[in-house]
Scaffold this motif. Sequence first.
Motif, mmCIF file in Angstrom:
data_model
loop_
_atom_site.group_PDB
_atom_site.id
_atom_site.type_symbol
_atom_site.label_atom_id
_atom_site.label_comp_id
_atom_site.label_asym_id
_atom_site.label_seq_id
_atom_site.Cartn_x
_atom_site.Cartn_y
_atom_site.Cartn_z
ATOM 1 N N ALA A 66 -8.602 -1.961 10.388
ATOM 2 C CA ALA A 66 -7.748 -1.206 11.682
ATOM 3 C C ALA A 66 -6.550 -1.528 11.587
ATOM 4 N N LEU A 67 -6.311 -3.054 11.671
ATOM 5 C CA LEU A 67 -4.964 -3.434 11.723
ATOM 6 C C LEU A 67 -4.089 -3.113 10.605
ATOM 7 N N LEU A 68 -4.852 -2.943 9.581
ATOM 8 C CA LEU A 68 -3.973 -2.661 8.244
ATOM 9 C C LEU A 68 -3.701 -1.152 8.114
ATOM 10 N N ALA A 69 -4.667 -0.337 8.649
ATOM 11 C CA ALA A 69 -4.392 1.156 8.663
ATOM 12 C C ALA A 69 -3.167 1.238 9.786
ATOM 13 N N MET A 70 -3.076 0.581 10.911
ATOM 14 C CA MET A 70 -1.876 0.788 11.823
ATOM 15 C C MET A 70 -0.741 0.613 11.347
ATOM 16 N N ALA A 71 -0.811 -0.743 10.504
ATOM 17 C CA ALA A 71 0.527 -1.152 9.901
ATOM 18 C C ALA A 71 1.015 -0.238 8.830
ATOM 19 N N ILE A 72 0.167 0.357 8.272
ATOM 20 C CA ILE A 72 0.568 1.262 7.036
ATOM 21 C C ILE A 72 1.109 2.558 7.854
ATOM 22 N N GLY A 73 0.490 2.956 8.897
ATOM 23 C CA GLY A 73 1.122 4.109 9.806
ATOM 24 C C GLY A 73 2.621 3.810 10.253
ATOM 25 N N ASP A 74 2.708 2.253 10.829
ATOM 26 C CA ASP A 74 3.847 2.102 11.365
ATOM 27 C C ASP A 74 5.027 2.067 10.208
ATOM 28 N N CYS A 134 0.780 -1.027 -0.010
ATOM 29 C CA CYS A 134 -0.029 -0.030 0.048
ATOM 30 C C CYS A 134 0.782 1.409 -0.011
ATOM 31 N N VAL A 135 1.883 1.391 0.946
ATOM 32 C CA VAL A 135 2.518 2.341 1.045
ATOM 33 C C VAL A 135 3.426 2.631 -0.331
ATOM 34 N N ALA A 136 3.921 1.551 -0.927
ATOM 35 C CA ALA A 136 4.578 1.558 -2.177
ATOM 36 C C ALA A 136 3.612 2.365 -3.270
ATOM 37 N N THR A 137 2.382 1.945 -3.329
ATOM 38 C CA THR A 137 1.429 2.389 -4.436
ATOM 39 C C THR A 137 1.292 3.646 -4.282
ATOM 40 N N ALA A 138 0.987 4.060 -3.021
ATOM 41 C CA ALA A 138 0.765 5.468 -2.731
ATOM 42 C C ALA A 138 2.047 6.445 -2.951
ATOM 43 N N GLU A 139 3.177 5.862 -2.615
ATOM 44 C CA GLU A 139 4.463 6.761 -2.847
ATOM 45 C C GLU A 139 4.838 6.852 -4.246
ATOM 46 N N GLY A 174 5.269 4.474 8.159
ATOM 47 C CA GLY A 174 5.409 5.961 7.717
ATOM 48 C C GLY A 174 4.439 6.219 6.812
ATOM 49 N N GLY A 175 3.406 5.644 6.525
ATOM 50 C CA GLY A 175 2.208 6.108 5.573
ATOM 51 C C GLY A 175 1.336 6.719 6.325
ATOM 52 N N ARG A 176 0.296 7.340 5.514
ATOM 53 C CA ARG A 176 -0.934 7.881 6.571
ATOM 54 C C ARG A 176 -2.009 7.291 5.894
ATOM 55 N N ALA A 177 -3.022 6.664 7.048
ATOM 56 C CA ALA A 177 -4.060 5.927 6.384
ATOM 57 C C ALA A 177 -5.425 5.891 7.500
#
Length: 435
Positions: A96-104, A25-30, A106-109
Amino acid sequence: MLVLQKYGGSSVADLDRIRACADRCVATAEAGNDLVVVVSAMKGETNRLIGMANALVEHAPADADRGPYVTAAKRSVDHDRELDQLVATGEKVSAALLAMAIGDRGGRAVSLAGHQLGMTTDRTFTRAKITDISEQRIRSELEEGRVVVCAGFQGTDARGDITTLGRGGSDTSAVALAAALGADVCEILTDVDGVYTTDPRIVPRARKVLAMSYDEMLELASLGAKVLQIRSVAFAKKYGVRVHVRSSLHEGPGTMIVPADEVARLRGQNGKQPMEAIEVSGVALQRDEAKVTLVDVPDVPGVIAEVFGALGSAGVSVDMILQNASRNDRTDITFTVAEADLESATTVLTGLRPGGEELTLATDRAIAKISVVGLGLRSHAEVAAKAFGVLAADNVNVQMVSNSELKMSVVVHERYGELALRSLHTAFGLDAPSR
Ligand code: ASP
Ligand code: MG
């Protein structure tokens, strides 16, 4: 680009898998995309929740006088409503877990569930239909630069009660959100590489199909291909959503499900897979049907209507139907039903007296149905001839045949089902090149 990614239950099965999804997810957003994600419940979770409900209610010991407890429970509690309250939690957890993992990472979710998604449905609990999607909340989260992680499978009805879209419903959530948001692509990320020409467990040389039309996918899904919920394909077709079924484990391309005119273009683009003379996309084997023959029935108007009317009222759906040419105003009628429905079909039929006579039934569970699916069947009469030739060469007797624009099905003895499937797969040029 606006990208929608749906992660299935096996892709979020544990925390390591969730971390891997977060990386993607982070790679796709970045890479500069707006990203909306739809998640299923963690693998096995929906079954676990339903299992608890069943243990409490459905499987309560039946009481000879009062019947199973489920009747009493259902009278005072809307069981299906509670079931939806219960199972919708599975998707909330993974969102919720995926949003937290994205945050971890360094992404925003932000995760959204139920009513927060703006997905409104009717009130048919456990298999609700989407009536409206208001996408303001998702859009404003995207504008603020967040990945929006949506709990799949659920919506809310007009009263605000949680509803679910039926087993496999996260696929439909994903396609519906992609349609409402006008996403450029709807990626279904799963534990297989894409859609295969047939079940690789039976035919090891099955290969991944690069592109498939909505109609072909609908046929294959109704024949038992489990990659996508059928409803999601119908939805994609209706709104022209480009669906990409691909692996969540690697970056390689999967199967594009797109309009028919695009299929030809995509297939032609790939040098390794030249356009075939007869375009068959897949073959499928079903072993769970049974054959019923009504022997020597009066061939007069109304008989067939009475028979199939009665089966329909009893909730038995009939697949192939075949009526022989009549001799002396008598005929045989043969049809297939799901094996699970055979008993109720027999019960219904023995109670009928169409044309004033009792029916003589012959039933046969030992059948297999093989279907050949492809856009090419529209214009190529030789598909049937070729299939019969192949079966004859294998000494397989054909018991029934049905034909439509996109599909040809034959019924053979169960014993020859796998052989016939493999032979047809080869004959229609579907085998993967040998390595
Ligand atoms: N978790 C739900 C199910 O197993 C919905 C889904 O995964 O699509 O049916
Ligand atoms: Mg699924």
